[in-house]
Design an enzyme around this catalytic site. Structure first.
Site, PDB file in Angstrom:
ATOM      1  N   GLY A  17       0.906  -1.248  -0.034  1.00 29.24           N
ATOM      2  CA  GLY A  17       0.058  -0.033   0.063  1.00 29.24           C
ATOM      3  C   GLY A  17       0.994   1.132   0.110  1.00 29.24           C
ATOM      4  CB  SER A  19       4.400   6.325   1.686  1.00 32.50           C
ATOM      5  OG  SER A  19       5.008   6.938   2.989  1.00 32.50           O
ATOM      6  N   GLY A  20       2.312   5.644   4.219  1.00 32.42           N
ATOM      7  CA  GLY A  20       1.200   6.312   5.235  1.00 32.42           C
ATOM      8  C   GLY A  20      -0.077   5.353   5.205  1.00 32.42           C
ATOM      9  CB  ALA A  21      -1.589   2.752   3.167  1.00 30.03           C
ATOM     10  N   GLY A  22      -0.937   2.755   6.352  1.00 30.93           N
ATOM     11  CA  GLY A  22      -1.227   2.034   7.684  1.00 30.93           C
ATOM     12  C   GLY A  22      -0.626   0.649   7.744  1.00 30.93           C
ATOM     13  CE  LYS A  23       3.333   0.065   3.314  1.00 31.17           C
ATOM     14  NZ  LYS A  23       3.184   1.468   3.071  1.00 31.17           N
ATOM     15  CB  SER A  24       4.292   0.289   9.898  1.00 35.08           C
ATOM     16  OG  SER A  24       5.221   0.290   8.728  1.00 35.08           O
ATOM     17  CB  SER A  91       5.833  -4.349  -2.394  1.00 35.92           C
ATOM     18  OG  SER A  91       4.690  -4.572  -1.277  1.00 35.92           O
TER      19      SER A  91
HETATM   20  P1  ADP Z   1       2.726   2.582   6.340  1.00 39.23           P
HETATM   21  O1  ADP Z   1       3.507   1.772   7.159  1.00 39.23           O
HETATM   22  O2  ADP Z   1       1.793   2.310   5.454  1.00 39.23           O
HETATM   23  O3  ADP Z   1       3.637   3.891   5.946  1.00 39.23           O
HETATM   24  P2  ADP Z   1       1.930   3.673   9.013  1.00 39.23           P
HETATM   25  O4  ADP Z   1       1.186   2.704   9.644  1.00 39.23           O
HETATM   26  O5  ADP Z   1       3.435   4.162   9.173  1.00 39.23           O
HETATM   27  O6  ADP Z   1       2.095   3.514   7.545  1.00 39.23           O
HETATM   28  O7  ADP Z   1       0.886   5.147   9.367  1.00 39.23           O
HETATM   29  C1  ADP Z   1      -0.233   5.387   9.189  1.00 39.23           C
HETATM   30  C2  ADP Z   1      -0.682   6.451   9.987  1.00 39.23           C
HETATM   31  O8  ADP Z   1      -2.174   6.343   9.952  1.00 39.23           O
HETATM   32  C3  ADP Z   1      -0.603   5.935  11.571  1.00 39.23           C
HETATM   33  O9  ADP Z   1      -0.230   6.961  12.073  1.00 39.23           O
HETATM   34  C4  ADP Z   1      -1.884   5.305  11.918  1.00 39.23           C
HETATM   35  O10 ADP Z   1      -2.197   5.439  13.580  1.00 39.23           O
HETATM   36  C5  ADP Z   1      -2.765   6.284  11.073  1.00 39.23           C
HETATM   37  N1  ADP Z   1      -4.330   5.726  10.985  1.00 39.23           N
HETATM   38  C6  ADP Z   1      -5.204   6.313  10.868  1.00 39.23           C
HETATM   39  N2  ADP Z   1      -6.405   5.394  10.679  1.00 39.23           N
HETATM   40  C7  ADP Z   1      -6.073   4.269  10.477  1.00 39.23           C
HETATM   41  C8  ADP Z   1      -6.621   3.152   9.949  1.00 39.23           C
HETATM   42  N3  ADP Z   1      -7.872   3.032   9.917  1.00 39.23           N
HETATM   43  N4  ADP Z   1      -5.685   2.008   9.460  1.00 39.23           N
HETATM   44  C9  ADP Z   1      -4.346   2.102   9.611  1.00 39.23           C
HETATM   45  N5  ADP Z   1      -3.784   3.361  10.320  1.00 39.23           N
HETATM   46  C10 ADP Z   1      -4.523   4.326  10.499  1.00 39.23           C
END
Ligand code: ADP
Length: 187
Positions: A17, A19-24, A91
């Site tokens: 997904g 960047s910032g999607a919520g993967k980690s 990815s």
């Molecule tokens: P990625 O690993 O995809 O770059 P991160 O997990 O680092 O994304 O960051 C996603 C951010 O979005 C986090 O700060 C998380 O708390 C926030 N967030 C808000 N709502 C959601 C949700 N429904 N699912 C996942 N993350 C969320």
């Protein structure tokens, strides 16, 4: 496949997904649930790998392909050792994810698309990278000036209508439904 494959009890949960999607965030919750259930699990985070194994790579298409190849191969080694491996990496290319999938027995590669719209991920901008990309300080950024190819048939698709906890729950359900772990400890 010409090389022998021995997955033992290992399997892969592969998060893809923007960047910032919520993967980690979601990966950490899945990791905690599996660990609490006594599963030997390792969370391989793309950003973490970038600091070591992949530190010679940038974000060009060719380097992204190489980055995913290395992550895939490290994952294969760990799965062969019997670990459950959670990968969280943008990815962005279908071909790279297919390369990863093909290293594992059918049914032991769970692709999770964290399908957060660009506008939402960009508004979060947890790492300030979208802003840097928009201001021209960061080139080849996925979703801005580098493509993201969404999975066509991921095992699990997570949208922003779920909380991270609910998303983790749905992923655990998918793991259980495939009989990849005994269901009792996870209930
Ligand atoms: P990625 O690993 O995809 O770059 P991160 O997990 O680092 O994304 O960051 C996603 C951010 O979005 C986090 O700060 C998380 O708390 C926030 N967030 C808000 N709502 C959601 C949700 N429904 N699912 C996942 N993350 C969320």
């Amino acid at each position: 496949m010409t090389q022998p494959r021995d997955d033992r009890h290992g399997f892969v949960v592969w998060f893809t997904g923007l960047s910032g999607a919520g993967k980690s965030t979601i990966a950490a919750l899945v990791e905690a649930r599996l660990r609490d259930a006594g599963v030997l699990v390792y969370n391989l985070d793309g950003d973490d790998v970038r600091r070591g194994l992949n530190r010679d790579l940038a974000y060009t298409d060719a380097d992204r392909v190489e980055s995913i190849r290395r992550i895939s191969e490290v994952t294969r080694l760990m799965v062969n050792a019997g670990l459950v491996v959670i990968v969280a990496a943008i990815s962005p290319f279908r071909e790279g994810r297919q390369y990863a999938r093909d290293l594992f027995h059918p049914g032991t590669f769970i692709e999770v698309h964290v399908d957060t719209p660009l506008e939402v991920a960009e508004a979060r901008d947890t790492k300030g990278l979208y802003r840097a990309a928009r201001e021209g300080r960061l080139a080849n950024f996925t979703g801005i000036d580098s493509p993201y190819e969404a999975p066509l048939e991921p095992e699990v698709r997570v949208t922003i209508s779920s909380t991270p906890d609910d998303a983790a729950g749905a992923i655990v359900e998918a793991i259980l439904a495939r009989g990849l772990v005994a269901d009792t400890p996870l209930q």
